[in-house]
Design an enzyme around this catalytic site. Structure first.
Site, PDB file in Angstrom:
ATOM      1  N   GLY A  16       8.844  43.407 100.013  1.00  0.00           N
ATOM      2  CA  GLY A  16       8.192  43.275 101.297  1.00  0.00           C
ATOM      3  C   GLY A  16       7.116  44.296 101.598  1.00  0.00           C
ATOM      4  O   GLY A  16       7.250  45.070 102.507  1.00  0.00           O
ATOM      5  N   THR A  17       6.031  44.270 100.916  1.00  0.00           N
ATOM      6  CA  THR A  17       5.405  45.464 100.384  1.00  0.00           C
ATOM      7  C   THR A  17       3.903  45.508 100.575  1.00  0.00           C
ATOM      8  O   THR A  17       3.295  44.527 100.951  1.00  0.00           O
ATOM      9  CB  THR A  17       5.713  45.477  98.870  1.00  0.00           C
ATOM     10  OG1 THR A  17       5.235  46.633  98.277  1.00  0.00           O
ATOM     11  CG2 THR A  17       5.051  44.322  98.195  1.00  0.00           C
ATOM     12  N   THR A  18       3.335  46.664 100.249  1.00  0.00           N
ATOM     13  CA  THR A  18       1.898  46.783 100.011  1.00  0.00           C
ATOM     14  C   THR A  18       1.719  47.505  98.679  1.00  0.00           C
ATOM     15  O   THR A  18       2.223  48.619  98.510  1.00  0.00           O
ATOM     16  CB  THR A  18       1.201  47.584 101.121  1.00  0.00           C
ATOM     17  OG1 THR A  18       1.458  46.971 102.387  1.00  0.00           O
ATOM     18  CG2 THR A  18      -0.303  47.633 100.877  1.00  0.00           C
ATOM     19  N   LYS A  50       8.252  51.645  94.139  1.00  0.00           N
ATOM     20  CA  LYS A  50       7.851  50.396  93.486  1.00  0.00           C
ATOM     21  C   LYS A  50       6.793  50.601  92.410  1.00  0.00           C
ATOM     22  O   LYS A  50       6.276  49.640  91.855  1.00  0.00           O
ATOM     23  CB  LYS A  50       7.355  49.409  94.546  1.00  0.00           C
ATOM     24  CG  LYS A  50       8.467  48.877  95.427  1.00  0.00           C
ATOM     25  CD  LYS A  50       7.944  48.116  96.612  1.00  0.00           C
ATOM     26  CE  LYS A  50       7.612  49.027  97.751  1.00  0.00           C
ATOM     27  NZ  LYS A  50       7.323  48.308  99.003  1.00  0.00           N
ATOM     28  N   SER A 147       2.863  41.753 101.237  1.00  0.00           N
ATOM     29  CA  SER A 147       2.681  41.278 102.614  1.00  0.00           C
ATOM     30  C   SER A 147       1.662  42.110 103.384  1.00  0.00           C
ATOM     31  O   SER A 147       0.936  41.587 104.233  1.00  0.00           O
ATOM     32  CB  SER A 147       4.026  41.301 103.349  1.00  0.00           C
ATOM     33  OG  SER A 147       4.592  42.616 103.330  1.00  0.00           O
TER      34      SER A 147
END
Length: 217
Positions: A16-18, A50, A147
């Site tokens: 759910g990331t950048t 990540k 996202s």
């Protein structure tokens, strides 16, 4: 009493990331935020890294299902280690991206994972590759994903310049992550950044309270 599972319990954990990567003169910067979410709404972890090292000068960022992404990376690291021993030389960045692409494509009906692969090798220098959810492989000088990326396309288009200096590229990546984390409800925490050049690898962690401030001021 019958127990019913909520939507967040049924859905798997997502990064759910950048995530982003950008090349500069002599190297590449790859980075991400540190949150994981369930169902795109509930933040399940604020401290996940990540940005994963798959070989000496090759890193990747993961997006999508966390379990799927971790399983693919674990398999890719094994393939690259075996390849390095067999060839008696470090793998190329395109080789790492191709391994991820093959794993994603062959299992596209079961996996929900995408990757940004970045690194430096003796043949082409700094490189960035995108492996999409379905297993498509694209080479780009700069790329963003996750996202939070939907909020920073304009910033990236306006501010990225080819052949930036190391300091300029690192500041560009930090600003981009800070902007996304300020807008996206499931991006946040700290910024994990890795600078990769011919001389080595440098890890940079920017705490949330040290990130640049823009609209939140």
């Amino acid at each position: 009493m019958e127990r019913r599972c909520t939507d967040s319990q049924v859905k798997g954990v997502s990064t759910g990331t950048t995530i982003l990567a950008a090349t500069f003169d002599g190297g590449v910067v790859i980075g991400s935020d540190s949150r994981a979410s369930i169902g795109g709404e509930y933040v399940s972890s604020k401290t996940i890294n990540k940005v994963i090292q798959v070989h000496d000068r090759i890193f990747c960022c993961m997006a999508g299902s966390l379990a799927d992404a971790q399983a693919v990376i674990k398999t890719a690291k094994f393939h690259l280690s075996f390849h390095s021993v067999q060839m008696e030389t470090p793998p190329l960045v395109i080789s790492a991206a191709s391994v991820l692409k093959e794993l994603c494509y062959k299992n596209k009906d079961e996996l929900q994972a995408g990757f940004i692969t970045a690194g430096w090798d003796r043949k082409k220098g700094p490189q960035v590759y995108v492996v999409s959810l379905g297993g498509m492989l694209i080479s780009q000088p700069v790329t963003i994903g996750g996202s939070g990326s939907t909020y920073i396309y304009g910033y990236v288009d306006a501010k990225y310049k080819p052949n930036m200096s190391r300091e300029e590229c690192l500041q560009f990546a930090t600003n981009a992550l800070a902007l996304a984390m300020g807008r996206d409800n499931v991006s946040g925490g700290v910024a994990h950044l890795v600078v990769i050049t011919e001389t080595g690898v440098e890890h940079v962690v920017v705490p949330g309270d040290k990130l640049p401030k823009f609209h939140d001021e």
